[in-house]
Motif scaffolding. Structure first.
Motif, PDB file in Angstrom:
ATOM      1  N   ARG A   1       0.820  -1.217   0.000  1.00 43.55           N
ATOM      2  CA  ARG A   1       0.000   0.000   0.000  1.00 43.55           C
ATOM      3  C   ARG A   1       0.859   1.274   0.000  1.00 43.55           C
TER       4      ARG A   1
ATOM      5  N   TRP B   1      -9.001  -0.538   0.655  1.00 44.22           N
ATOM      6  CA  TRP B   1      -7.629  -0.053   0.818  1.00 44.22           C
ATOM      7  C   TRP B   1      -7.012  -0.677   2.075  1.00 44.22           C
ATOM      8  N   ASN B   2      -7.795  -0.628   3.191  1.00 38.77           N
ATOM      9  CA  ASN B   2      -7.324  -1.324   4.392  1.00 38.77           C
ATOM     10  C   ASN B   2      -8.183  -2.566   4.596  1.00 38.77           C
TER      11      ASN B   2
ATOM     12  N   TYR C   1      -8.017  -5.077   6.551  1.00 41.13           N
ATOM     13  CA  TYR C   1      -8.130  -5.660   7.889  1.00 41.13           C
ATOM     14  C   TYR C   1      -9.382  -5.159   8.601  1.00 41.13           C
ATOM     15  N   ARG C   2      -9.869  -3.961   8.212  1.00 45.43           N
ATOM     16  CA  ARG C   2     -11.073  -3.403   8.824  1.00 45.43           C
ATOM     17  C   ARG C   2     -12.303  -4.145   8.316  1.00 45.43           C
TER      18      ARG C   2
ATOM     19  N   THR D   1      -3.604  -1.691  12.519  1.00 50.89           N
ATOM     20  CA  THR D   1      -4.815  -0.975  12.112  1.00 50.89           C
ATOM     21  C   THR D   1      -5.700  -0.731  13.331  1.00 50.89           C
TER      22      THR D   1
ATOM     23  N   PHE E   1       0.471   1.325   7.910  1.00 57.31           N
ATOM     24  CA  PHE E   1       1.336   0.824   6.835  1.00 57.31           C
ATOM     25  C   PHE E   1       2.700   1.500   6.816  1.00 57.31           C
TER      26      PHE E   1
END
Ligand SMILES: Cc1cc2nc3c(=O)[nH]c(=O)nc-3n(C[C@H](O)[C@H](O)[C@H](O)COP(=O)(O)OP(=O)(O)OC[C@H]3O[C@@H](n4cnc5c(N)ncnc54)[C@H](O)[C@@H]3O)c2cc1C
Length: 481
Positions: A142, A432-433, A435-436, A466, A478
């Motif tokens: 990322r 984009w993230n 893990y959320r 995160t 990141f």
């Protein structure tokens, strides 16, 4: 008030790495594991006979050596317990012929005749910067890499199907070497990114070896649990979580589960759109795994195979390609490509004196209930006549049984999800993230998130970062390690 700051559901390497990362930030952390044994894909059991210690899942650990998580000083003692086979991996080709990745690029190149110069040209510059490549690959991709030239060189070649990369070589040996190592991807060898598997795993073989853990992969788990407990965290086994109501109150909850597992546990609490996106995640083929107790070492016809930790057994590059394409198309190959590991070459503690353990799997269609023991044994016998006579006992798990043993291996897929181009960047969903989740305070931290499969703990590390960022005032998830 929360009873603890963070709960992690699942104690695989990513769950434990997430828990350790949270605990290092000063938080109180509890890990809930459904199985009676902690460790997920990093467990060791006497699966055949007393005194024979078998790695239930992972066994070869190039990614532990490469992982920024395991470079932490608290794992110095653990790294000393990694045992290096003299030859990281070999690939028998019939009779006394075989090809192998030795520790040195030059030694390997010297066995490849007319391809020696091409081999050195491809691997020498990458091996020189192996740490930079590992740092880039074991991250969610990322941010711009710290070393764009090296990573760019790796990435450009790695994007190719391995069959395209192989055109740089003329010999059957070099082509088989690349085909065998790229097939760890569990993808057809015509698929993009299969070259990245070949490059990364070969670079790591040269730069740092493919070790096994002394006493079995449970040694890795024991070291992670010890580190977590030193930091005040706890692990509770025999504690399956079936719904969100069963999770103790906590500010952050991290799931070391498959997307399918998360969807089942969270149920209607998740927005339909996200549940549907999780449902579209592709897991890819499964494996049928066999462990053997042997009365002695495998009598490989080719001498180099007797010194190797890992063997890619399946014949020529064309045979490996046919096997993998067949599995992807839903077939069980009669002559499967098999991944075989003989830990005894580096770690005599796995079996009573003079005896050996052997570990192998072959790829099969997702959810397969077919027992491939016979086909795997025939493939080994083909390159090691007399192997069958050494078998004292065996234990087999079909792909369907893999999922029963650890629900993260959906349909027997040991990768946490197919290594397609899209799912390498965005797993399990296009975020984009990744893990959320849409639920506040709830995160996914398993190998179904980037950077994906293998024992490296980095999915857990980035998920924990995160959560630390969102809930506890931590920095950007990141940022550089
Ligand atoms: C046969 C096989 C061979 C492999 N070989 C290698 C290898 O040689 N080298 C390598 O690097 N990698 C290898 N891997 C892959 C590696 O083991 C995995 O990528 C890694 O373990 C993934 O870690 P994880 O923490 O994401 O999940 P896992 O290790 O699968 O751990 C998940 C844990 O969560 C628990 N859990 C799941 N759902 C729940 C729930 N609802 N409640 C409570 N607990 C739950 C499970 O019981 C399990 O303990 C192999 C895997 C398999 C199966």
């Amino acid at each position: 008030m929360s009873a603890v700051d963070a709960v992690v559901v699942g104690s695989g390497p990513n769950g434990l790495a997430a828990a350790i990362t949270m605990a290092r930030a000063g938080l109180s952390v509890t890990v809930l594991e459904g199985d009676d044994l902690v460790g997920g894909g990093c467990r060791t059991q006497e699966a055949t006979l007393p005194g024979f210690r078998h790695d239930v899942c992972s066994i070869a650990h190039p990614l532990v050596m490469a992982s920024p998580f395991f470079r932490h000083p608290s794992f110095d003692g653990l790294r000393e317990r990694l045992r290096q086979p003299e030859v990281p991996f070999a690939h028998p080709l019939g009779g006394e012929t075989a090809t192998a990745a030795h520790r040195s690029v030059d030694e390997t190149a010297a066995t490849l005749g007319a391809d020696a110069a091409a081999y050195r040209r491809l691997f020498s510059p990458l091996v020189e910067h192996a740490d930079q490549i590992a740092d880039a690959v074991l991250a969610p991709l990322r941010t711009l890499p710290d070393h764009p030239v090296t990573v760019g060189r790796f990435g450009l070649a790695g994007l190719l199907p391995v069959q395209a990369l192989s055109r740089r070589f003329r010999s059957a040996e070099a082509r088989a070497l690349l085909a065998g190592v790229s097939a760890h991807s569990m993808s057809p060898l015509t698929a993009p990114l299969t070259a990245a598997f070949a490059l990364l795993l070969t670079v790591l073989a040269h730069a740092q070896g493919w070790p096994v853990a002394e006493g079995g992969s449970a040694t890795l788990t024991d070291a992670m649990v010890a580190e977590l407990e030193r930091l005040g965290g706890t692990v509770s086994t025999g504690h399956w979580v079936g719904s969100l109501d069963e999770v103790p109150r906590a500010t952050a909850v991290l799931f070391d589960t498959s997307p399918k597992g998360l969807a089942a546990i969270a149920g209607d609490a998740l927005p339909t759109r996200y549940t549907r996106a999780l449902g579209r995640f592709r897991y890819g083929p499964g494996v049928c795994k066999v462990d053997w107790a042997l009365s002695g070492p495998v009598p490989w016809s080719a001498a180099v195979c007797r010194r190797a930790g890992t063997l890619h057994v399946g014949g020529t590059a064309a045979e490996v390609a046919a096997s993998e394409a067949g599995v992807w198309a839903g077939r069980h190959p009669a002559r499967p490509y098999c991944l075989v590991v003989q830990p005894g070459v580096a770690d005599p503690s796995r079996a009573p004196a003079g005896r050996q353990t052997l570990w192998a799997y072959c790829h099969v269609p997702s959810g397969s209930t077919v027992d491939m023991t016979g086909a795997i044994e025939q493939q080994i016998e083909r390159f090691a006549p007399g192997f069958s006579d050494l078998i004292l006992a065996r234990a087999t798990r079909t792909a369907a049984q893999e999922e029963l043993a650890d629900p993260n291996y959906v349909g027997g897929a040991i990768t946490g999800g197919a290594a397609t181009l899209r799912q390498t960047m965005f797993r399990p969903t296009m975020q984009w993230n990744p893990y959320r989740t849409p639920l506040a305070g709830v995160y996914l931290c398993s190998a179904s998130t980037p950077p994906g499969a293998g024992v490296h703990g980095m999915c857990g590390v980035f998920a924990a970062r995160t959560a630390l960022h969102d809930l506890f005032g931590g920095g950007s998830p990141f940022d550089a390690h």
